[in-house]
Scaffold this active site. Structure first.
Site, short mmCIF file in Angstrom:
data_model
loop_
_atom_site.label_atom_id
_atom_site.label_comp_id
_atom_site.label_asym_id
_atom_site.label_seq_id
_atom_site.Cartn_x
_atom_site.Cartn_y
_atom_site.Cartn_z
N LYS A 207 55.95 29.54 14.50
CA LYS A 207 57.42 29.48 14.53
C LYS A 207 57.89 28.15 15.14
O LYS A 207 58.85 27.54 14.66
CB LYS A 207 57.98 30.67 15.33
CG LYS A 207 57.86 31.99 14.55
CD LYS A 207 58.09 33.22 15.41
CE LYS A 207 57.81 34.46 14.55
NZ LYS A 207 57.76 35.71 15.31
N GLN B 68 59.16 37.94 21.07
CA GLN B 68 58.01 38.20 20.20
C GLN B 68 57.46 39.60 20.47
O GLN B 68 57.22 39.97 21.61
CB GLN B 68 56.91 37.14 20.47
CG GLN B 68 55.68 37.29 19.62
CD GLN B 68 55.94 37.05 18.13
OE1 GLN B 68 56.72 36.18 17.75
NE2 GLN B 68 55.29 37.83 17.27
N ASP C 279 66.96 37.69 15.43
CA ASP C 279 66.25 38.61 14.53
C ASP C 279 67.11 39.84 14.22
O ASP C 279 66.63 40.78 13.56
CB ASP C 279 64.90 39.03 15.14
CG ASP C 279 63.87 39.41 14.07
OD1 ASP C 279 64.21 39.31 12.86
OD2 ASP C 279 62.76 39.81 14.42
#
Ligand code: NAP
Length: 278
Positions: A49, A93, A116
């Site tokens: 990422k 994460q 997200d």
């Protein structure tokens, strides 16, 4: 033989568009990734990422905290990142250590920095069709379907898996696009009866090669979200070699959904940054 849907190629074109847009902004969009513990797979994902951020000239930072970090310490970090102007998106994460309440942490990320789209506020927004950014993996799946020119409306979509991360939101996004959606999970009876009816079959389970050629409808489009390590190899949930002979299109693992998740993370960061930068 099926069309093999090339997630790497589509992701590359998304990155190119993001990079061009960044050139027009007065400051780079900023992404902060929080990793708790040192799970090797998570470390690889986080590194990818950050590499992607470099590719499109984003500001990025990784906050790696110890496996034993307290919930409060993580909440303090989120609070600090919420107030940092150069940070437009914050990603926790997954998975998090057992003693950590990951959803509670995500829920302290400002909805306008929840890159997200997994906070309760943003998941609720998805449910009622009011959303700014939607979860990266499900959004990447919809983009793959669009890229192969599939008209989702009216199709029968079957989602195997009902997680907050993938299964539930992808079903909602498909329904928003007027698919008729069926959810399957570990308690579903006669899974094959359901999957054989699918024009679009999304498997997000995490069990290697559980979807066999007997479980798919000829000409279906198969999206394999699963990532399973078998020996040295990564495989999906779908028995790729057998299924690709029957269906019209299928994503490979690796190289299908995974790169799209990362590309949408960049796109979502940009989308959250734009109102801040002007
Ligand atoms: P998860 O939270 O473990 O959810 C798995 C789902 O599969 C659950 O809903 C579970 O049902 C269902 N399930 C388990 N066994 C089943 C069976 N025999 N038949 C039917 N359904 C079954 O996993 P996740 O986070 O959604 O991730 C799923 C997979 O996608 C994993 O392999 C993960 O690594 C991968 N993934 C890939 C990406 C990517 O970018 N490519 C992103 C995220 C996740 P219950 O709800 O009844 O337990």
């Amino acid at each position: 033989m099926a069309e093999i849907i090339d997630g790497n190629k589509i992701a590359k074109s998304i990155r190119s568009k993001v990079r061009l847009r960044v050139k027009t902004l007065s400051r780079p969009p900023g992404l902060a990734v929080i990793q708790l513990g040192q799970d090797p797979a998570s470390t690889v994902y986080v590194n990818h990422k950050i590499k992607d951020c470099h590719r499109v000239n984003f500001h990025s930072e990784v906050h790696r905290l110890s496996e034993n970090v307290s919930q409060n310490r993580v909440l303090e970090l989120v609070d600090r990142l919420n107030n940092l102007q150069k940070i437009d998106g914050i990603l926790l994460q997954m998975p998090t250590p057992d003693h950590i309440d990951g959803q509670a942490i995500i829920d302290t990320i400002l909805p306008t920095k929840d890159v997200d789209g997994l906070s309760s506020a943003n998941q609720g927004g998805l449910l009622i069709g009011r959303h700014q950014v939607t979860p990266c993996t499900p959004t990447g799946i919809i983009r793959l379907l669009d890229e192969i020119g599939l008209d989702i409306a009216g199709k029968k979509a079957v989602c195997i898996g009902r997680s907050t991360l993938v299964g539930k939101p992808v079903g909602l996004l498909l329904m928003e696009r007027n698919a008729t959606v069926t959810y399957c999970h570990s308690k579903t009876e006669n899974l094959a009866t359901e999957t054989r009816q699918a024009d679009i079959l999304i498997s997000a389970v995490g069990r290697p090669r559980m979807i066999t050629s007997q479980m798919v409808k000829p000409d279906a489009v198969i999206i394999d979200v699963g990532i399973n390590r078998v020996g040295q190899n990564l495989v999906g949930d779908v028995d790729f070699e057998a299924v690709e002979k029957i269906v019209s299109a299928i994503t490979p693992v690796p190289g299908g959904v995974g790169p799209m998740t990362r590309a949408i993370l960049l796109e979502n960061t940009l989308r959250l940054a734009e109102p801040n930068i002007g």
